[in-house]
Design an enzyme around this catalytic site. Structure first.
Site: not given
Length: 363
Positions: A152-154, A157
């Protein structure tokens, strides 16, 4: 105490802060390069035109791939991996894990599943109430099971997985090109402003800061991009790089590796003309993947299997590919053992994850 849905809305709103930050930096870099550097600072008209054309090419590809990475919905398991109503009721009534596993095994017998948990059990998500396909994991941030989840890449998002992994790789590639181009073309004017060869104007701050920002992002993106290229070459996700997938005959970090060329095609597809475009061309359906036997050389040819084991993802889960030959075709399916039967001892009574593998000759 605030209601749960209010907290979740706040959490979702805060999750967009990194994306907004990147968008603001990109907008400022566009203004600083086009207006402050090209229009105000560079005296040569020919140099302006060349710089502006090349800049806008890299800018468009960068924004396009970034947009696709953010707004491509992660692919989820199809309905075939949900427990039927009767088995679901039985599963919820059972309190013993052994009986629950028996229910899962009955349902999973008709599904193309070849990976297990570290303890050798069927991979099941209690939150999504689905049997996890191979390489599928539950994302706590997205609160869903994601096919071929990478991480999951912030900064986008979004969860990076089967449906947008190619877009994520291209986003890293074009952002690196974008930053390198800015740093290379700004360098000479950075030196001139730094040595006072050019007069102090409001453009000086933008040019100096633009070079520092571009160089800083180049270093950070280069390391991440190199790492993901290595993962693509090995046909591993970030999760699999840290924890090898467990097959029926034990863990194998190269279990999905088909050789460098075929590993690249798994992500980018068969048609090389589409590789550099943010269009979905990845092979397969995200539910089943070609596998190898444990400890087999990943560069050796694989044994083709029954292609009927693959199932399709729901139509709205994965974007349509412009290459029809690449969308739903696997390089091969999971291999079956013909000369030897590998079996795994039942779980030990102490609950440990140790698995004993032994081999028996086929009669």
């Amino acid at each position: 105490m605030a209601p749960t849905h209010v907290l979740r809305c706040c959490q979702r709103g805060l999750a967009w802060i990194p994306v907004i930050f990147i968008a603001l930096v990109v907008c400022w870099s566009y203004y600083a390069y086009v207006v402050e550097l090209c229009i105000i600072t560079i005296p040569s008209t020919g140099e302006k035109i060349v710089y502006l054309v090349l800049f806008h090419l890299s800018f468009v590809m960068f924004v396009w791939s970034y947009w696709k990475t953010i707004f491509t919905r992660p692919a989820n398991p199809s309905k075939e991996f949900c427990l039927p109503k009767v088995e679901k009721e039985q599963y919820e009534k059972e309190e013993r894990p052994e009986n629950q596993q028996e229910i899962l095994k009955r349902v999973a017998s008709s599904l193309p599943l070849y990976t297990r948990t570290g303890a050798g059990a069927i991979r099941y998500c209690d939150r999504c109430q689905v049997i996890k396909p191979d390489r599928c994991h539950h994302c706590s941030a997205c609160d869903m099971c994601v096919l071929k989840m990478d991480h999951h890449c912030p900064w986008v998002n979004n969860c990076v997985g089967f449906s947008n992994y190619k877009f994520f790789i291209l986003f890293l590639a074009y952002s690196l090109v974008y930053c390198l181009f800015i740093a290379a073309t700004v360098l000479q004017y950075f030196i001139k402003f730094w040595t006072n060869e050019l007069p102090d104007t409001h453009a000086k701050f933008h040019v100096l800061f633009l070079f520092f920002v571009a160089a800083m992002f180049c270093i950070s993106i280069l390391s991440l991009f190199s790492y993901h290229l290595w993962l693509v070459g090995k046909n591993r996700s970030t999760i699999e790089a840290f924890r090898a997938p467990v097959f029926r005959n034990g863990p194998d970090k190269n279990g999905f590796s088909l050789g460098f060329t075929k590993n690249i095609a798994q992500v980018f597809g068969d048609e090389k003309k589409y590789w550099l475009l943010p269009l979905f061309t990845s092979q397969g359906d995200g539910l089943t993947f070609p596998t190898r036997l444990v400890n087999i050389d990943p560069e050796q040819p694989i044994v083709p299997q029954n292609p009927d084991s693959s199932k399709s993802v729901e139509d709205d889960s994965v974007p349509q590919s412009p290459v029809s030959d690449s969308q739903n075709r696997l390089l091969g399916s999971d291999q079956h053992i013909s000369d030897e039967i590998l079996s795994i001892d039942p779980l030990k009574s102490d609950g440990t994850d140790d698995i004993t593998v032994y081999m028996e000759s086929e009669s």
